[in-house]
Design a protein around this motif. Sequence first.
Motif, PDB file in Angstrom:
ATOM      1  N   SER A 122      95.720  51.438  71.599  1.00 31.85           N
ATOM      2  CA  SER A 122      95.674  50.583  72.572  1.00 31.85           C
ATOM      3  C   SER A 122      95.074  51.074  73.790  1.00 31.85           C
ATOM      4  N   SER A 123      95.132  50.529  74.967  1.00 34.29           N
ATOM      5  CA  SER A 123      94.269  50.837  76.065  1.00 34.29           C
ATOM      6  C   SER A 123      94.909  50.682  77.424  1.00 34.29           C
ATOM      7  N   ILE A 124      94.506  51.192  78.368  1.00 38.59           N
ATOM      8  CA  ILE A 124      95.072  51.038  79.938  1.00 38.59           C
ATOM      9  C   ILE A 124      94.303  49.425  80.197  1.00 38.59           C
ATOM     10  N   ALA A 125      93.616  49.185  79.292  1.00 39.16           N
ATOM     11  CA  ALA A 125      93.346  47.520  79.665  1.00 39.16           C
ATOM     12  C   ALA A 125      94.427  46.783  79.632  1.00 39.16           C
ATOM     13  N   VAL A 126      95.430  46.962  78.954  1.00 36.05           N
ATOM     14  CA  VAL A 126      96.683  46.134  78.923  1.00 36.05           C
ATOM     15  C   VAL A 126      97.101  45.614  80.405  1.00 36.05           C
ATOM     16  N   MET A 152      89.624  39.831  77.927  1.00 41.92           N
ATOM     17  CA  MET A 152      90.127  39.555  76.620  1.00 41.92           C
ATOM     18  C   MET A 152      90.583  40.621  75.815  1.00 41.92           C
ATOM     19  N   TYR A 153      89.677  41.749  75.705  1.00 39.74           N
ATOM     20  CA  TYR A 153      89.830  42.969  75.328  1.00 39.74           C
ATOM     21  C   TYR A 153      91.617  43.424  75.542  1.00 39.74           C
ATOM     22  N   GLY A 154      91.744  43.378  76.779  1.00 40.17           N
ATOM     23  CA  GLY A 154      93.357  43.821  77.134  1.00 40.17           C
ATOM     24  C   GLY A 154      94.075  42.917  76.799  1.00 40.17           C
ATOM     25  N   TYR A 159      98.496  41.685  72.603  1.00 40.83           N
ATOM     26  CA  TYR A 159      99.158  40.726  71.758  1.00 40.83           C
ATOM     27  C   TYR A 159      99.235  41.679  70.580  1.00 40.83           C
ATOM     28  N   CYS A 160      98.203  42.621  70.283  1.00 39.70           N
ATOM     29  CA  CYS A 160      98.365  43.155  68.890  1.00 39.70           C
ATOM     30  C   CYS A 160      99.207  44.270  68.903  1.00 39.70           C
ATOM     31  N   GLU A 161      99.816  44.778  69.979  1.00 42.88           N
ATOM     32  CA  GLU A 161     100.841  45.700  70.055  1.00 42.88           C
ATOM     33  C   GLU A 161     102.279  45.010  69.505  1.00 42.88           C
ATOM     34  N   LEU A 162     102.107  43.738  70.113  1.00 38.71           N
ATOM     35  CA  LEU A 162     103.551  42.961  69.802  1.00 38.71           C
ATOM     36  C   LEU A 162     103.582  42.520  68.470  1.00 38.71           C
ATOM     37  N   LEU A 163     102.166  42.290  67.730  1.00 37.37           N
ATOM     38  CA  LEU A 163     102.186  41.909  66.510  1.00 37.37           C
ATOM     39  C   LEU A 163     102.585  43.067  65.593  1.00 37.37           C
ATOM     40  N   GLY A 164     102.137  44.177  66.003  1.00 33.82           N
ATOM     41  CA  GLY A 164     102.554  45.582  65.168  1.00 33.82           C
ATOM     42  C   GLY A 164     104.140  45.704  65.262  1.00 33.82           C
ATOM     43  N   ILE A 165     104.736  45.387  66.517  1.00 34.86           N
ATOM     44  CA  ILE A 165     106.248  45.639  66.641  1.00 34.86           C
ATOM     45  C   ILE A 165     106.702  44.390  65.702  1.00 34.86           C
TER      46      ILE A 165
END
Length: 336
Positions: A122-126, A152-154, A159-165
């Motif tokens: 993931s990224s600092i862009a979040v 959009m990237y952030g 969101y993908c972090e949340l999907l992974g969780i």
Amino acid sequence: MRKKAILITGAAGEIGHALIEALSKNGKTPLLTLDLEPLPEDIRDLTTHWEADILDQKLLDRLVSEYEFDAIYHLAALLSTRGEFSPSAAHQVNVNGTMGLLRLAAEQSEWRQKSVQFIFPSSIAVYGLPDLETKTQYARTREWEWNYPRTMYGANKLYCELLGIYFSEYYRQLAAEQPVMVDFRAIRFPGLISAFTVPSGGTSDYGPEMLHAAAKGEPYACFVRPDVRIPFMAMPDAVKALLDLAAAPAEAISQRVYNVTSFSLSAEEFKGWVLKSFPDAEVTHEPDLKRQTIVDSWAADMDDSAARRDWGWEPDYDVQRAFEEYLVPNITKRYQ
Ligand code: AKB
């Protein structure tokens, strides 16, 4: 019989190059790599590479039927600047691509009765800090603070972090029996700098672009103000972080998303390090107000104490070592 493998998506990108080298040195499990592009010649022999699109469902079906994955390193993404020019494409690749691979990992975890590890950069862009005053006040931003991305990237990464969780903790939570879950682990990276590749499509790119231009003897117009500050990390540390998090025992992991960082520099300080090694470098500042606003919204530094505490994270390269022992010697050799 399915073949055992470690899957790496987005393998032809910056992290992929260094990760393929490290994984092929470390482990016995064969690598299967995916990217729309061919791999650079120097790493082609280290992996079985498919030039393929992660959005292709037939490809994912084929992967499930032919392979058993111990781990998936899902690197494929459209970065923050590129994503602003094509937000729908970014959403497709960054979110739908991740969803497809998480479902693949969930299916395989259930089928083999053993978690597939899903490692996600993931990224600092979040982070999305509202103004420079807040950026100064929250200098070392913690994982749960200021999760209001402006790109959009952030937004996709968050969101993908949340999907992974979700896939690791709650997937099929209403079923009579819970399946074996995916083991999702994510790292929020600062701006990464590689000696061997030049990034494209990102907004932290001014750092590596400045350095590579200086080594080539080309002038560089930096697209942010001299005082703009974000954290950076040398590529070997990024790969080390991914491998260390993957190797951490499940009991040690108290959260599924970790900040990691090495050194924080303003654009002016970055230039100072570049000039130390390339005193003739011509670096000017021509701020692109829109891209600069994105960098202004990112944290000035990240608090990585959870990673240090839980799985012993520590970068090998502080700023001096990064420039003097990794970046400058390798980049100089590259352009000689
Ligand atoms: C970008 O600039 O988009 C990336 C990142 C900070 O994730 N390098």
